[in-house]
Each structure stands twice: as structure tokens, then as C-alpha cells.
Motif scaffolding. Structure first.
Motif, PDB file in Angstrom:
ATOM      1  N   GLY A  25       0.793  -1.220   0.000  1.00  0.00           N
ATOM      2  CA  GLY A  25       0.000   0.000   0.000  1.00  0.00           C
ATOM      3  C   GLY A  25       0.820   1.262   0.000  1.00  0.00           C
ATOM      4  N   SER A  28       1.123   2.597  -3.623  1.00  0.00           N
ATOM      5  CA  SER A  28      -0.183   2.891  -4.209  1.00  0.00           C
ATOM      6  C   SER A  28      -0.779   4.162  -3.632  1.00  0.00           C
ATOM      7  CB  SER A  28      -1.143   1.710  -3.998  1.00  0.00           C
ATOM      8  OG  SER A  28      -1.356   1.481  -2.611  1.00  0.00           O
ATOM      9  N   TYR A  29      -0.596   4.424  -2.335  1.00  0.00           N
ATOM     10  CA  TYR A  29      -1.095   5.650  -1.728  1.00  0.00           C
ATOM     11  C   TYR A  29      -0.421   6.881  -2.337  1.00  0.00           C
ATOM     12  CZ  TYR A  29      -3.657   3.341   2.078  1.00  0.00           C
ATOM     13  OH  TYR A  29      -4.562   2.596   2.806  1.00  0.00           O
ATOM     14  N   ARG A  32      -1.425   8.385  -6.369  1.00  0.00           N
ATOM     15  CA  ARG A  32      -2.778   8.819  -6.705  1.00  0.00           C
ATOM     16  C   ARG A  32      -2.793  10.322  -7.004  1.00  0.00           C
ATOM     17  NH1 ARG A  32      -5.635   6.484  -1.284  1.00  0.00           N
ATOM     18  NH2 ARG A  32      -4.791   8.508  -0.610  1.00  0.00           N
ATOM     19  N   ASN A 162       1.062   4.791   6.012  1.00  0.00           N
ATOM     20  CA  ASN A 162       0.080   5.870   5.984  1.00  0.00           C
ATOM     21  C   ASN A 162       0.657   7.260   6.229  1.00  0.00           C
ATOM     22  OD1 ASN A 162      -1.482   3.324   7.470  1.00  0.00           O
ATOM     23  ND2 ASN A 162      -2.689   4.336   5.868  1.00  0.00           N
ATOM     24  N   TYR A 216      -2.141   9.335   4.856  1.00  0.00           N
ATOM     25  CA  TYR A 216      -2.915   8.788   3.748  1.00  0.00           C
ATOM     26  C   TYR A 216      -3.997   7.840   4.253  1.00  0.00           C
ATOM     27  CZ  TYR A 216       0.753  10.592   0.695  1.00  0.00           C
ATOM     28  OH  TYR A 216       1.628  11.419   0.032  1.00  0.00           O
ATOM     29  N   GLU A 218      -7.649   5.463   2.729  1.00  0.00           N
ATOM     30  CA  GLU A 218      -8.197   4.863   1.520  1.00  0.00           C
ATOM     31  C   GLU A 218      -8.973   5.893   0.703  1.00  0.00           C
ATOM     32  OE1 GLU A 218      -7.847   1.925   0.252  1.00  0.00           O
ATOM     33  OE2 GLU A 218      -6.763   0.897   1.878  1.00  0.00           O
ATOM     34  N   SER A 219      -9.638   6.821   1.378  1.00  0.00           N
ATOM     35  CA  SER A 219     -10.499   7.786   0.707  1.00  0.00           C
ATOM     36  C   SER A 219      -9.814   9.100   0.350  1.00  0.00           C
ATOM     37  CB  SER A 219     -11.710   8.100   1.592  1.00  0.00           C
ATOM     38  OG  SER A 219     -11.271   8.639   2.838  1.00  0.00           O
ATOM     39  N   ASP A 257      -8.980   7.335  -8.223  1.00  0.00           N
ATOM     40  CA  ASP A 257      -7.540   7.383  -7.990  1.00  0.00           C
ATOM     41  C   ASP A 257      -6.864   8.479  -8.799  1.00  0.00           C
ATOM     42  OD1 ASP A 257      -7.606   5.392  -6.153  1.00  0.00           O
ATOM     43  OD2 ASP A 257      -6.734   3.835  -7.439  1.00  0.00           O
TER      44      ASP A 257
END
Length: 344
Positions: A25, A28-29, A32, A162, A216, A218-219, A257
Motif C-alpha cells: 500500500g 499505491s497511496y 494517486r 500511511n 494517507y 483509503e479515501s 484514484d
């Protein structure tokens, strides 16, 4: 003293330096549409070793009407205020409106996993409208050219899936011209120095330390940044510009994304100038007065970002919510920023 405080700030933050290993993750975070902060914010992200980023950013600040403290004044009220202010001012003219545009070229390169270096080249363009005292006639002055150049390094103090905690160690060099003259106010009779807000740089080396925390989700993501801009000593005109401190908080929400929106709140503090340029008589106009340069502003940023085939497009509109200004100054109605960037 100022330099010592900035050095101590940087040294204290460096003692916190630590970095956690990447986890699922992490990448990927940070790939975006919200991978960068809103368009008005800089110094909030790093790049992989050997990776370059080129960014063009356009900013525009629009100012209309004068303000004394928290009170907006008419043009006539600006002359009346100047008659009884300390010092007396606006005896020759009053400013009525200003547009400050800035074109910026921002280049970044990742040196290691935890260090990214960067530079920013500035090209300001400043236009100010005035009203003469007495006959009420209007005139406009303009100045443009190269501004001061910023160099910096971003250091990752902590990171996990995060979170990013990033120290910004930066400074600017005085490449902007701070003394040009015009005959427009005197109708072509005598040369007058352009007032302080129309000058292209600070004339000093400035320390610009800052620190950013981004989290970070998910939303989307949220962040907090403290950034400063502190001149070191006085320039060759025997003055130094304001110490500037900005505290920003923002939230970016992902719609997909590749597309995000953002909301930001900015607290901005500026001190008055130190020293004085002998060519800027206080009585002539309020933009010459060194003690009328400080104050506090609260600004709201509303933005959007789109990631299109590796190109990041970022835009933000920033209306001013509240201002409390020292003496009498042009009040800021709004600013905006728009940028394009590409990493390779």
C-alpha cells in the motif's frame, strides 16, 4: 539570532530522522491524484533516487481597496486615514488595486530514498493602480523580471504505510532586483523609487525552514505544514522584508484514484519591515511605510487535482476569510494557483 533559530529548528528535527521499510500500500497511496498537496503548497513530497520532477506553477494574488486593521477603507478614507496616522502618509497618492502574478519553474531530484533536492526559479509580474491626491487622477505602475531563487533539500524524518514526516531545509538567494525607479507618479518630472510591494525580491539571503506531516487514507489524505521565510540581516538598501510564517492544514478527497478535490485552511503571519530605504518617504504613499507591512490573514483554499497519463494538473482558488493588518495596506481579496508537473 534569526539564523540561529532556523539552524536550531533544523538540527532538532534531524535528531528525529528515522525511516520504516515499505509495506503493501505504500506506493499505491503515493501514486494517486492526491500525492501532492493543494496547488499553493510546496515542499510536501519526495521522489525516488534518481527520479526527476519538473513543474510549472502560476500564481496570482489580487488586492483591491485599503484596510486599516480589520476595517476596509474607501479611496477617500485612505487619504483621511493617512492624515492622522503615525507616520503621516498618502499625501501624494494612495494605492487602489494590485495584481501580483508569479511564474515558477520547480525542479526536483531524488538523491536517496530519504533525500530530495530542489530549486525554484521565480518570474514575478506586479501591477499597481493608484489615485493621486488633489485632482483624483489615476495612474498605474508595473514591474517584472527575475525574482529570488530558492534552493532546498527535503529530508524524510519518518515514514510508514500511511504517514510521511518531511523536513524542508531551504533558503533563497537575492537574484531579484529591489530598486527600480519610475516617473509615472510625477507625470514624467522626477524619478521615484518603486514602493516595497512592487519590488522583485528581498535583497537578502533568506532562511526558509519548514516541516510537513501527511497522512494517507483509503479515501484521501490530510496534511499539516509549517513553513517560514526569514531574511538574514538587511539588504544593500538598509532594510529587511517581513518575517513570514504559514501554518496550513488540508484534506484531499479522492473521487477516483486519478481525481481529487481539496479544502485547506491557512494561517499567515507577517512582521513589519526592519530598517528603511531612504528613497521611500513615508509621507508620499502608504506602500513606502515599513511599519505598515505586517499583519495576520486567514485564508480558505478550494482545489482539485487530476492525474492524466502521469501528468499531474493541480489548481486551487483561495479567498481571504479574515485580515488584521498593521497600519493601512491593500487588502488581499483572493489568490489562485495552477500547476502542471511530470516525474520521470
Amino acid at each position: 539570532m534569526k539564523f540561529g533559530l532556523c539552524f536550531a529548528f533544523g538540527f532538532a528535527c534531524l535528531t528525529l530522522w528515522q525511516h520504516s521499510s515499505n509495506a503493501d500500500g505504500f506506493d499505491s497511496y503515493r501514486s494517486r491524484a492526491d500525492k501532492h498537496a493543494p496547488a499553493s503548497i510546496m515542499g510536501d513530497h519526495l521522489h525516488d533516487p534518481g527520479e526527476w520532477m519538473v513543474e510549472y506553477k502560476y500564481m496570482n494574488m489580487y488586492m483591491e481597496d485599503n484596510r486599516a486593521g480589520t476595517r476596509t477603507l474607501s479611496d477617500a478614507g485612505s487619504f483621511t486615514y493617512g492624515d492622522s496616522s503615525t507616520p503621516v502618509t498618502n499625501q501624494g497618492a494612495t494605492p487602489t488595486q494590485m495584481t501580483h502574478e508569479m511564474h515558477m519553474l520547480h525542479i526536483m531530484r531524488g538523491v536517496t530514498e530519504d533525500i530530495t533536492v530542489y530549486t525554484m526559479l521565480m518570474l514575478p509580474s506586479i501591477t499597481m493602480d493608484h489615485q493621486r491626491r488633489g485632482d483624483g487622477s489615476a495612474f498605474t505602475t508595473h514591474n517584472s523580471g527575475f525574482g529570488d531563487t530558492t534552493f532546498g533539500a527535503l529530508l524524510r524524518l519518518y515514514s510508514d504505510v500511511n504517514d510521511d514526516l518531511i523536513l524542508n531545509l531551504a533558503g533563497s538567494v537575492p537574484t531579484g532586483d529591489i530598486f527600480r525607479t519610475t516617473r509615472i507618479p510625477s507625470r514624467g518630472v522626477t524619478d521615484q523609487a518603486l514602493p516595497y510591494p512592487m519590488r522583485l525580491g528581498s535583497g537578502t539571503f533568506n532562511a526558509k525552514p519548514g516541516i510537513t506531516w501527511k497522512h494517507y487514507l483509503e479515501s484521501g489524505s490530510w496534511g499539516v505544514q509549517f513553513q517560514s521565510d526569514v531574511p538574514i540581516g538587511r539588504n544593500y538598501r538598509d532594510y529587511s522584508v517581513s518575517d513570514e510564517f504559514r501554518l496550513n492544514t488540508w484534506y484531499s478527497h479522492l473521487l477516483t484514484d486519478n481525481f481529487s478535490t481539496s479544502i485547506r485552511l491557512e494561517n499567515l503571519w507577517r512582521t513589519n519591515y526592519d530598517g528603511a530605504d531612504a528613497a521611500t518617504p513615508d509621507a508620499m504613499i502608504s506602500t513606502n511605510v515599513e511599519s505598515f507591512r505586517g499583519g495576520y490573514s486567514l485564508n480558505l483554499g478550494l482545489g482539485a487535482a487530476a492525474l492524466v497519463k502521469g501528468h499531474l494538473l493541480n489548481v486551487e482558488f483561495v479567498p481571504t476569510l479574515y485580515q488584521d493588518l498593521d497600519g493601512i495596506q491593500l487588502e488581499t481579496d483572493w489568490t489562485m494557483a495552477a500547476s502542471w508537473s511530470k516525474s520521470f
